[in-house]
Design a protein around this motif. Structure first.
Motif, PDB file in Angstrom:
ATOM      1  N   VAL A 196      85.315  25.606  50.022  1.00  0.00           N
ATOM      2  CA  VAL A 196      85.905  24.276  49.879  1.00  0.00           C
ATOM      3  C   VAL A 196      84.932  23.320  49.204  1.00  0.00           C
ATOM      4  O   VAL A 196      83.755  23.252  49.580  1.00  0.00           O
TER       5      VAL A 196
ATOM      6  N   HIS B 131      87.663  31.480  51.872  1.00  0.00           N
ATOM      7  CA  HIS B 131      87.775  30.389  50.902  1.00  0.00           C
ATOM      8  C   HIS B 131      86.505  29.562  50.894  1.00  0.00           C
ATOM      9  O   HIS B 131      85.738  29.571  51.846  1.00  0.00           O
TER      10      HIS B 131
ATOM     11  N   ALA C 288      84.543  29.474  54.438  1.00  0.00           N
ATOM     12  CA  ALA C 288      85.283  30.138  55.512  1.00  0.00           C
ATOM     13  C   ALA C 288      85.096  31.642  55.387  1.00  0.00           C
ATOM     14  O   ALA C 288      85.246  32.212  54.303  1.00  0.00           O
TER      15      ALA C 288
ATOM     16  N   HIS D 270      82.469  23.515  52.882  1.00  0.00           N
ATOM     17  CA  HIS D 270      82.391  24.613  53.844  1.00  0.00           C
ATOM     18  C   HIS D 270      82.817  25.938  53.244  1.00  0.00           C
ATOM     19  O   HIS D 270      83.504  25.981  52.231  1.00  0.00           O
TER      20      HIS D 270
ATOM     21  N   PHE E  15      85.183  25.888  63.554  1.00  0.00           N
ATOM     22  CA  PHE E  15      84.237  25.271  62.616  1.00  0.00           C
ATOM     23  C   PHE E  15      82.891  25.092  63.297  1.00  0.00           C
ATOM     24  O   PHE E  15      82.820  24.610  64.427  1.00  0.00           O
TER      25      PHE E  15
ATOM     26  N   GLU F 285      83.152  27.966  58.476  1.00  0.00           N
ATOM     27  CA  GLU F 285      84.380  28.193  59.242  1.00  0.00           C
ATOM     28  C   GLU F 285      84.481  29.689  59.484  1.00  0.00           C
ATOM     29  O   GLU F 285      84.106  30.483  58.617  1.00  0.00           O
TER      30      GLU F 285
HETATM   31 FE   FE2 Z   1      88.729  25.910  55.603  1.00  0.00          FE
END
Ligand code: FE2
Length: 376
Positions: A185, A183, A267, A265, A331, A344
């Motif tokens: 963000v 993902h 991931a 961020h 993280f 992440e």
């Molecule tokens: Fe996340």
């Protein structure tokens, strides 16, 4: 008859339905050569293509990095009037384009603009001896854009203007094993979350996957709200908004330093987080510190999971679960100079969430770092 129905169903398709997945993230940075070296040596990416003056590009250089299905492009300015230089002066290093692979850049762009998206660049086609590549861009939060990439008729290294000649080899180090983007963000301003969720829902046709309010994501000092939108398949994008707390939330700190909304961020999924985090630590990557007390709580939150707790605690890996399974996540510290962007690493074992059960522990860890910078 069937042709007419096909055409009708194509016209009715939303941009979300036409996305195949992530194509790449393009980062605009102060020193692309150094960023490429960092991603290669510390995170284990391969440098797979380059563009710059040697390939006919006059105002910027770009390095393409690949690991599993993850592709990053880092771009730096060669001239003071290059748009990349402006972007870096305002925001520091950051994600400029969240680029998505599509079958027809023209169709997705037209559908998005017809539904209210702001065009950034009309579809453009580039060709070389490897075929043709079509791209088109629309605006999203802050100065971030989405680029639709149609590469089915292109089999070169990345795009016209890129070469695979004379690339640096990856320095030695243990295998990292990141396999795909899970993902991406975004942080948006106070009061803007609903508007941006509305953009992804109404303009791009995304669905809301989850929502967390500030009751669920808060510490003694700060809070945030988060809504996760997705295209129903691979493209999953949580969006955060700061909420009022006693002190400055990490989202406000981001907005102060980035200067506007943007990517917070990215991931990246691994099938074996213990191996991945061990390798990253050995390569020098630093992660947020997690207090030992976190693991006392975690063992009571997930008492029935048979996990290698000693390894998780030694490596600072967080644990969360939902009704479908569990996830392990960690993280990194900020990857640039400003307190804005981080990575992440996540391993999903069935769970579809984002670590809501970890938010409090995570933010307490983040706030300790923020306090050390004098920004809490
Ligand atoms: Fe996340």
């Amino acid at each position: 008859m069937s042709e007419a129905i096909d055409r009708e169903s194509t016209q009715a398709a939303t941009p979300a339905q036409m996305l195949r997945g992530w194509d790449h993230l393009e980062w605009w940075v102060g020193n692309a050569r150094a960023s490429a070296g960092f991603l290669s040596s510390a995170f284990g990416f391969d440098i797979v293509a380059y563009a710059g003056p040697e390939t006919g590009i006059r105002d910027r250089t770009s390095w393409v990095l690949q690991q599993g299905e993850i592709r990053f492009v880092v771009t730096g300015a060669l001239t003071p009037d290059c748009e990349v230089a402006d972007h870096v002066r305002t925001h520091g290093d950051g994600a400029h384009s969240i680029s998505l692979e599509v079958e027809s850049a023209q169709d997705v762009f037209a559908a998005a603009v017809a539904r209210g998206a702001t065009p950034v660049r009309e579809p453009w086609k580039e060709e070389d001896e490897h075929g043709s590549l079509v791209r088109a861009s629309i605006a999203t939060y802050g100065e971030t854009i989405h680029t639709f990439v149609e590469r089915s008729a292109y089999n070169g290294p990345f795009a016209p203007g890129f070469t695979t000649e004379n690339l640096p080899t990856r320095p030695p180090g243990p295998a990292v094993g990141l396999e795909r983007i899970d993902h991406v963000v975004g942080n948006v301003e106070l009061g803007a979350l609903e508007r941006w969720v509305g953009f992804y829902r109404d303009v791009l046709g995304f669905d809301q996957l989850l929502h967390f309010d500030d009751e669920q994501i808060s510490t003694e000092y700060s809070a945030l709200m988060s809504t996760v939108v997705w295209n129903g398949s691979k493209v999953v994008m949580p969006i955060n908004e700061p909420a009022h707390g006693k002190r400055k939330s990490q989202i406000e700190e981001y907005l102060d330093y980035y200067g506007c909304p943007g990517v917070q961020h990215v991931a990246q999924h691994t099938p074996d987080i213990i191996s991945t985090v061990s390798a990253l630590r050995e390569r020098g990557v630093r992660f947020l510190r997690v207090p030992d007390t976190y693991y006392e709580d975690a063992k009571t939150r997930v008492p029935d999971l048979d996990l290698p707790w000693d390894d998780l605690q030694r490596l600072g890996i967080l644990v969360d679960r939902d009704q479908d399974g569990y996830l392990l996540q960690v993280f990194t510290e900020m990857i640039g100079d400003r307190p804005t962007v981080f990575f992440e690493v996540i391993q999903r074992e069935g769970a579809k969430g984002f670590g809501a059960g970890n938010f409090k522990a995570l933010f307490e860890a983040i706030e300790r770092e923020q306090d050390r910078r004098g920004n809490l």
